[in-house]
Design a protein around this motif. Structure first.
Motif, PDB file in Angstrom:
ATOM      1  N   LYS A 154       0.893  -1.362  -0.098  1.00  0.00           N
ATOM      2  CA  LYS A 154      -0.055   0.076   0.056  1.00  0.00           C
ATOM      3  C   LYS A 154       0.984   1.151  -0.016  1.00  0.00           C
ATOM      4  O   LYS A 154       0.528   2.118  -0.630  1.00  0.00           O
ATOM      5  CB  LYS A 154      -1.033  -0.045   1.126  1.00  0.00           C
ATOM      6  N   GLN A 181       2.097   1.671  -3.521  1.00  0.00           N
ATOM      7  CA  GLN A 181       1.166   2.089  -4.315  1.00  0.00           C
ATOM      8  C   GLN A 181       0.990   3.629  -4.222  1.00  0.00           C
ATOM      9  O   GLN A 181       0.692   4.524  -5.392  1.00  0.00           O
ATOM     10  CB  GLN A 181      -0.268   1.425  -4.127  1.00  0.00           C
ATOM     11  N   THR A 204       3.911   5.860  -5.495  1.00  0.00           N
ATOM     12  CA  THR A 204       4.237   5.864  -7.060  1.00  0.00           C
ATOM     13  C   THR A 204       3.282   6.903  -7.442  1.00  0.00           C
ATOM     14  O   THR A 204       3.646   7.489  -8.493  1.00  0.00           O
ATOM     15  CB  THR A 204       3.745   4.382  -7.433  1.00  0.00           C
ATOM     16  N   GLU A 205       1.961   6.683  -7.023  1.00  0.00           N
ATOM     17  CA  GLU A 205       1.180   8.013  -7.357  1.00  0.00           C
ATOM     18  C   GLU A 205       1.657   9.252  -7.040  1.00  0.00           C
ATOM     19  O   GLU A 205       1.562  10.329  -7.693  1.00  0.00           O
ATOM     20  CB  GLU A 205      -0.524   7.589  -6.668  1.00  0.00           C
ATOM     21  N   VAL A 255      -4.991   7.009  -2.094  1.00  0.00           N
ATOM     22  CA  VAL A 255      -3.874   6.580  -2.751  1.00  0.00           C
ATOM     23  C   VAL A 255      -3.401   7.924  -3.201  1.00  0.00           C
ATOM     24  O   VAL A 255      -4.155   8.857  -3.990  1.00  0.00           O
ATOM     25  CB  VAL A 255      -4.346   5.634  -3.860  1.00  0.00           C
TER      26      VAL A 255
END
Length: 471
Positions: A88, A91, A94-95, A117
């Motif tokens: 998590k 993720q 990365t965003e 996110v």
């Protein structure tokens, strides 16, 4: 007048090419442009005239492609819960790295998600160029820890004294029981447009000497190196910081709409080279001064209440803040600066609390490139508070407290034990310490072994108590 043999009218395509975004002013722009066109003016002259009268907005900035900016991972998987947590974190980072201003990122061993996110996680660092992102230091601006060496003072007497003078929970101190707030600092608040409002000024006075709720604490222990007693406090900038955060997010949102509508709201930024950016940066420094004064007030009141005669060193560090280094703004969300001279009052030593049954680490930063110059701020979590409560099953918080803090004097200001603040709700402390060493993030110089602590705990806000009383 320059004649243009192309008599086609000026269209919206021309305006877009000249840097104008479609909007309510398009009809007026086209009308003025075509009036000039009818008089025989060329497109170049028309463009110059429009730009003088109606300067076009700067071009909008798109999000970067996923993976275009990499980030460092200083975290290991040693348990299925950690694997899920790291997935998590990876993720959301990365965003986050798609944000146009971000040029580098890193995650610490204590990393865990902290929102939708794309939101910077706890234990996350993001380095931005010419941009201050209020959402990346969060509402708890300048959440920080301070330690004071209290010599050979009796730990129980210190904890009792601290309990008599500190203040946890929502709200501030009532009239007649308030701590003194520097008039010079209040005057500086009034001179800053982000802090010069009645609410911030009132809270700067009412919240001095308070520690808030949640995971904030007052810890008493002994230095493993010297045997001397020490007090450690953990809290942020309370009401004044929350007001600044809200104002900062509002200003950042206005810039986001103009500059980068694709950027998620939580990652909006204030350009540092604007008037607003300079004022916000100055406001952050004032909030830092207020927060340090707040820690100092609680420590000094404890020293006086416990009648401590042998007071030694006192130092502190923040782990929710923005730091300027060279030409980048480093946003540490639950991450501790670990390079020499990160602030004028930096001593070279910083603190890393783990959990109430473990020592507070006294460390010297190593300016690790993989950490962008940061070290962890604590132990972090592998799962949410609610998940921890679910896993307790039929075990009561009181039973869990007794089992996990045997021999320690642990007090919850809220009255009831908040199980989500017990050691089992946090990552394994030994694993975090091992990762600090394996990733070479900091050098541990001392351990403050626990005697006990006062924990804020999950204190319902005043409106929840009001609803309960009505029922």
């Amino acid at each position: 007048m320059t004649q243009d043999h192309n008599i086609d009218p000026v269209t919206g395509d021309h305006l877009k090419e000249w840097g104008y975004r479609p909007g309510k002013n398009y009809p007026d722009l086209l009308r003025r442009a075509n009036e000039m066109r009818a008089e025989g003016f060329g497109l170049g002259r028309i463009r110059q005239d429009l730009e003088r009268a109606f300067p076009p907005q700067p071009p909008q900035i798109a999000l970067r492609e996923a993976g275009a900016v990499a980030f460092h991972e200083n975290i290991d998987v040693g348990h299925p819960d950690e694997e899920d947590n790291i997935g998590k974190v990876r993720q959301t980072m990365t965003e986050l790295m798609r944000t146009p201003t971000i040029e580098a990122g890193a995650v610490m061993p204590d990393a865990c998600p902290a929102g939708p996110v794309g939101t910077i996680p706890v234990g996350g660092i993001a380095a931005a160029r010419n941009a201050i992102h209020p959402g990346m230091h969060s509402a708890d601006i300048c959440c920080s820890v301070m330690i004071t060496d209290l010599g050979n003072a009796d730990p129980k007497a210190v904890l009792d004294a601290a309990q008599s003078v500190t203040h946890f929970g929502p709200g501030g101190r009532p009239q007649g029981k308030r701590f003194t707030t520097s008039l010079k600092l209040l005057d500086a608040f009034r001179e800053n447009p982000f802090l010069n409002n009645p609410k911030a000024l009132r809270m700067a006075q009412e919240h001095m000497g308070t520690q808030g709720d949640g995971n904030h604490f007052l810890f008493v222990g002994r230095s493993r190196a010297t045997g001397r007693t020490a007090i450690v406090t953990h809290h942020g900038s309370r009401g004044p910081g929350a007001v600044l955060y809200k104002h900062g997010m509002s200003v950042a949102e206005k810039f986001r709409k103009k500059l980068s509508p694709e950027t998620p709201k939580q990652n909006a930024w204030i350009p540092a080279d604007t008037e607003e950016g300079r004022d916000y940066w100055a406001a952050l420094q004032l909030i830092r001064k207020w927060t340090k004064a707040n820690h100092n007030a609680i420590h000094q009141a404890t020293v006086e209440a416990a009648k401590v005669g042998d007071v030694g060193d006192r130092f502190w560090n923040e782990h929710n803040f923005v730091f300027k280094r060279d030409d980048l703004f480093y946003h540490g969300k639950g991450a501790t600066p670990a390079w020499d001279g990160y602030a004028a009052d930096a001593t070279g030593l910083t603190l890393i609390p783990l959990n109430m049954s473990e020592p507070v680490l006294v460390v010297r930063g190593k300016d690790a490139p993989s950490g962008l110059g940061f070290s962890p701020h604590g132990a972090g979590r592998n799962f949410s508070r609610s998940e921890h409560r679910r896993r307790m099953g039929s075990v009561t918080p009181e039973q869990m407290l007794k089992a996990e803090t045997k021999g320690l004097d642990v007090r919850f200001h809220a009255g009831q034990v908040d199980a989500s603040e017990l050691p089992s709700s946090y990552k394994n402390a030994g694993s975090v310490v091992a990762q600090i060493k394996s990733y070479d993030l900091a050098e541990i110089e001392d351990y403050i072994d626990p005697y006990g602590c006062i924990m804020a705990g999950d204190i319902p806000p005043f409106w929840a108590n009001r609803k309960k009383r009505r029922r």
